[in-house]
Design a protein around this motif. Structure first.
Motif, mmCIF file in Angstrom:
data_model
loop_
_atom_site.group_PDB
_atom_site.id
_atom_site.type_symbol
_atom_site.label_atom_id
_atom_site.label_comp_id
_atom_site.label_asym_id
_atom_site.label_seq_id
_atom_site.Cartn_x
_atom_site.Cartn_y
_atom_site.Cartn_z
ATOM 1 N N UNK A 86 0.375 -1.295 0.160
ATOM 2 C CA UNK A 86 0.347 0.647 -0.166
ATOM 3 C C UNK A 86 0.869 1.444 -0.305
ATOM 4 N N UNK A 87 1.602 1.485 0.376
ATOM 5 C CA UNK A 87 2.952 1.926 1.519
ATOM 6 C C UNK A 87 3.425 2.193 -0.906
ATOM 7 N N UNK A 88 3.995 1.371 -0.766
ATOM 8 C CA UNK A 88 4.424 1.818 -2.401
ATOM 9 C C UNK A 88 3.672 2.241 -3.322
ATOM 10 N N UNK A 89 2.227 1.936 -3.279
ATOM 11 C CA UNK A 89 1.230 2.730 -3.921
ATOM 12 C C UNK A 89 1.166 4.071 -4.057
ATOM 13 N N UNK A 90 1.057 4.588 -2.916
ATOM 14 C CA UNK A 90 1.499 6.414 -3.271
ATOM 15 C C UNK A 90 2.775 6.630 -3.237
ATOM 16 N N UNK A 91 3.735 5.894 -2.982
ATOM 17 C CA UNK A 91 5.149 5.851 -3.543
ATOM 18 C C UNK A 91 4.668 6.232 -5.282
ATOM 19 N N UNK A 92 3.795 5.312 -5.766
ATOM 20 C CA UNK A 92 4.575 5.254 -7.030
ATOM 21 C C UNK A 92 2.870 6.653 -7.527
ATOM 22 N N UNK A 93 2.076 7.434 -6.683
ATOM 23 C CA UNK A 93 1.287 7.922 -7.249
ATOM 24 C C UNK A 93 1.106 9.318 -6.825
ATOM 25 N N UNK A 94 2.146 9.392 -5.586
ATOM 26 C CA UNK A 94 2.388 10.906 -4.957
ATOM 27 C C UNK A 94 3.516 11.387 -5.109
ATOM 28 N N UNK A 95 3.514 12.571 -5.255
ATOM 29 C CA UNK A 95 5.302 13.534 -5.680
ATOM 30 C C UNK A 95 5.934 13.478 -4.303
ATOM 31 N N UNK A 96 6.421 13.129 -3.997
ATOM 32 C CA UNK A 96 7.319 12.733 -2.448
ATOM 33 C C UNK A 96 6.170 12.975 -1.590
ATOM 34 N N UNK A 97 5.742 12.109 -1.129
ATOM 35 C CA UNK A 97 4.937 11.956 -0.284
ATOM 36 C C UNK A 97 5.251 11.587 0.961
ATOM 37 N N UNK A 98 4.778 12.644 2.160
ATOM 38 C CA UNK A 98 5.724 12.432 3.355
ATOM 39 C C UNK A 98 4.210 12.415 4.167
ATOM 40 N N UNK A 99 4.267 11.598 5.110
ATOM 41 C CA UNK A 99 3.166 10.536 6.504
ATOM 42 C C UNK A 99 2.823 9.834 7.082
ATOM 43 N N UNK A 122 1.453 2.739 7.755
ATOM 44 C CA UNK A 122 2.925 2.864 7.346
ATOM 45 C C UNK A 122 3.681 3.708 7.023
ATOM 46 N N UNK A 123 4.749 3.994 7.770
ATOM 47 C CA UNK A 123 5.579 5.380 7.607
ATOM 48 C C UNK A 123 6.335 5.886 6.672
ATOM 49 N N UNK A 124 5.800 6.885 6.260
ATOM 50 C CA UNK A 124 6.836 7.081 4.172
ATOM 51 C C UNK A 124 7.388 8.436 3.661
ATOM 52 N N UNK A 125 8.135 7.959 3.930
ATOM 53 C CA UNK A 125 9.195 10.045 3.754
ATOM 54 C C UNK A 125 9.662 9.365 2.057
ATOM 55 N N UNK A 126 9.283 10.168 0.776
ATOM 56 C CA UNK A 126 9.865 10.086 -0.201
ATOM 57 C C UNK A 126 9.589 8.635 -1.125
ATOM 58 N N UNK A 127 10.443 8.001 -1.215
ATOM 59 C CA UNK A 127 10.433 7.155 -1.527
ATOM 60 C C UNK A 127 10.890 6.210 -0.482
ATOM 61 N N UNK A 128 11.259 6.461 0.751
ATOM 62 C CA UNK A 128 11.867 5.724 2.406
ATOM 63 C C UNK A 128 10.196 5.031 2.743
ATOM 64 N N UNK A 129 10.209 3.400 3.028
ATOM 65 C CA UNK A 129 9.113 3.294 3.679
ATOM 66 C C UNK A 129 9.537 2.193 4.855
ATOM 67 N N UNK A 130 9.094 2.349 5.936
ATOM 68 C CA UNK A 130 9.360 2.013 7.439
ATOM 69 C C UNK A 130 8.205 0.515 7.414
ATOM 70 N N UNK A 131 8.442 0.679 8.359
ATOM 71 C CA UNK A 131 7.756 -1.336 8.485
ATOM 72 C C UNK A 131 5.809 -1.250 8.987
ATOM 73 N N UNK A 132 5.074 -1.852 8.110
ATOM 74 C CA UNK A 132 3.840 -0.812 8.867
ATOM 75 C C UNK A 132 3.281 -2.140 9.868
ATOM 76 N N UNK A 133 2.275 -1.839 10.160
ATOM 77 C CA UNK A 133 1.168 -2.585 10.933
ATOM 78 C C UNK A 133 -0.092 -3.054 10.277
ATOM 79 N N UNK A 134 -0.683 -4.176 10.827
ATOM 80 C CA UNK A 134 -1.763 -4.060 10.866
ATOM 81 C C UNK A 134 -2.728 -4.000 12.047
ATOM 82 N N UNK A 135 -3.599 -3.475 11.874
ATOM 83 C CA UNK A 135 -5.306 -3.955 12.630
ATOM 84 C C UNK A 135 -6.718 -4.589 12.268
ATOM 85 N N UNK A 136 -7.464 -5.169 12.844
ATOM 86 C CA UNK A 136 -8.455 -5.280 12.262
ATOM 87 C C UNK A 136 -10.276 -4.962 12.372
ATOM 88 N N UNK A 137 -9.888 -3.119 12.118
ATOM 89 C CA UNK A 137 -10.743 -2.224 11.630
ATOM 90 C C UNK A 137 -10.748 -2.125 10.856
#
Length: 497
Positions: free
Chosen positions: A123-136, A149-164
């Motif tokens: 999902x984070x990769x999808x945002x990286x691919x479609x948003x110019x220089x994402x940060x959030x 998951x936390x994204x800064x530019x093309x850097x994607x940190x480890x994410x988490x999942x919740x049953x929500x």
């Protein structure tokens, strides 16, 4: 194939989600993949997994019928490469593996059951691919789960999942929004990622959040109905989500713009968004139409292809498909580069990027009737499937190309464009549109001319050089367009022949 670009063979992604089963066929594996077919079936696989531990049989039957059709569609279109994935419902249900086995027999392909962390990453990769220089913080709300998951530019940190997910919350609470409120508040009470969102952007991914944003668009009378990169201030997102989660959705104004099958999930999506905005304290919320499917394709690209600008890539593709001479668009980039550099006009790197895209798209309306070329080109740009561009930037590009056709006649501008065009955007669009008008009267849209007819500001004057055989191109119309451009930048026009 006529009407298509040669990006290699078409590929498909089949996404077996907790709420929907979707097939998307893409023109090829590129930095800016173009969907040539997109269909979903709301099967509701995850609607009772939390309480029974099982996928419902009627949902299984609906999903398998959809997969039979999807496989047939892939065969008809000669799609040989299919990437099937499955998410929360299939990985959590006790009969999920049996369902997957049946699905694999239909598709003749192995289905990747995504773990929560893998789903968050894609999902984070999808945002990286479609948003110019994402940060959030990226949040993907599906039927069964929420991935963060936390994204800064093309850097994607480890994410988490919740049953929500919406279906999971319905199931866990017996459709009680009051019980869901407590579950969501408790789930967000002690998460480290919540401390990372302050003052940044929250990127909302998922069909139900898109439905919520569509409702917001229509209620506020927003002039564009392009969902990707739709921006809402954090305060407005908090107030609107609080409203939707606390009232009967059927009583909301414009509720008919939301698919009736999605409406029961809107209060749960609004509840999750309300709590996320309150906990993360972002500056704004941006809707991303790019998610796990696009992230999967992005993950398959090599490093040089990932590094390409998807806006420029998409504009270049449309230039090839629709312009009279695609090389002319590339020459127009270089020609306006030299003009802007000499003009003294300030231009940021982002503004240069948008100008380059506009140059590539400047001639896509040439086949239309002369009276409608500007309008047609503007509509394609304003509403086209471009990514890595926000709505004001779309407006700038669309306006530039519109004005290049209409002779800077702003009275013809549609009101919806005017609403998004700030005075600065309009001023810059006028300058670029006027420069394009000079270029096209010299070239008739053909390449090979612009490199020999430089336009520069020299000693305070706007100078166009028409020397040698190009002197024959001079006409009073050229002089008139030069004067028009010169007035916009506060210079005197000179044509040297």
């Amino acid at each position: 194939m006529k009407g298509r670009l040669d990006h290699g063979p078409a590929i498909a992604v089949i996404d077996v989600g907790s709420n929907s089963v979707r097939l998307v066929i893409y023109e090829g594996l590129t930095r800016s993949p173009t969907p040539i077919f997109n269909e979903k079936v709301l099967a509701g696989l995850g609607r009772q997994v939390q309480t029974t531990g099982l996928l419902a049989q009627d949902a299984i039957d609906t999903a398998l019928r959809a997969l039979v059709r999807f496989k047939a569609l892939c065969d008809i279109q000669h799609v040989r490469t299919i990437y099937p994935i499955a998410t929360a419902a299939c990985r959590d249900a006790r009969n999920g593996r049996a369902f997957i086995s049946a699905a694999e027999r239909i598709l003749g392909s192995k289905i990747e059951i995504l773990s929560g962390k893998r789903e968050a990453q894609l999902t984070a990769f999808g945002v990286v691919s479609g948003i110019h220089k994402p940060d959030g913080i990226v949040g993907d709300l599906g039927g069964g789960s929420l991935e963060l998951v936390d994204v800064r530019g093309a850097s994607v940190r480890r994410g988490l999942t919740l049953p929500l997910g919406g279906l999971a919350l319905q199931d866990l609470t017996g459709r009680s929004i009051k019980k869901a409120e407590k579950l969501v508040e408790q789930a967000f009470s002690d998460l480290d990622i919540m401390n990372a969102g302050t003052g940044r952007t929250f990127y909302a991914v998922g069909g139900t959040w898109r439905a919520l944003a569509r409702l917001h668009m229509w209620q506020t009378g927003y002039p564009f109905h392009v969902m990707h990169n739709y921006r809402i201030s954090a305060r407005e997102a908090l107030e609107f989500s609080r409203l939707v989660h606390r009232v009967d959705t059927e009583t909301l104004s414009k509720i008919e713009v939301v698919n009736s099958a999605r409406r029961p999930l809107l209060p749960y999506a609004a509840l999750v968004l309300e709590n996320l905005v309150r906990s993360l304290r972002p500056k704004d919320v941006i809707i991303s139409a790019m998610g796990v499917r696009e992230g999967l394709l992005y993950s398959l690209l090599d490093a040089p292809e990932r590094a390409r600008d998807p806006l420029i890539s998409a504009a270049a593709d449309l230039n090839v498909l629709r312009s009279r001479a695609p090389r002319h668009g590339e020459e127009l980039i270089e020609w306006t580069d030299r003009f802007i550099a000499s003009s003294g006009l300030d231009e940021t790197g982002e503004e240069q990027r948008l100008r380059h895209a506009a140059c590539l798209l400047a001639d896509i309306g040439w086949r239309a009737h002369p009276d409608y070329r500007g309008e047609q080109a503007m509509n394609i740009i304003a509403h086209g499937p471009f990514v890595a561009i926000d709505h004001p930037s779309r407006t700038y590009i669309a306006l530039s190309v519109f004005l290049r056709h209409t002779g800077l006649n702003e009275e013809e501008l549609p009101s919806r464009i005017r609403e998004l065009a700030t005075p600065y955007i309009l001023d810059r669009a006028r300058v670029l549109g006027a420069a394009m008008r000079v270029a096209y009267i010299l070239t008739a849209g053909q390449d090979g001319v612009l490199p020999h007819v430089p336009l520069r500001v020299v000693r305070g004057k706007l100078v166009l050089k028409l020397t040698g055989p190009y002197a024959k191109l001079f006409t009073e119309r050229v002089s008139g367009r030069m004067r028009q451009l010169a007035r916009l930048i506060g210079r005197e026009a000179v044509v040297e022949t």
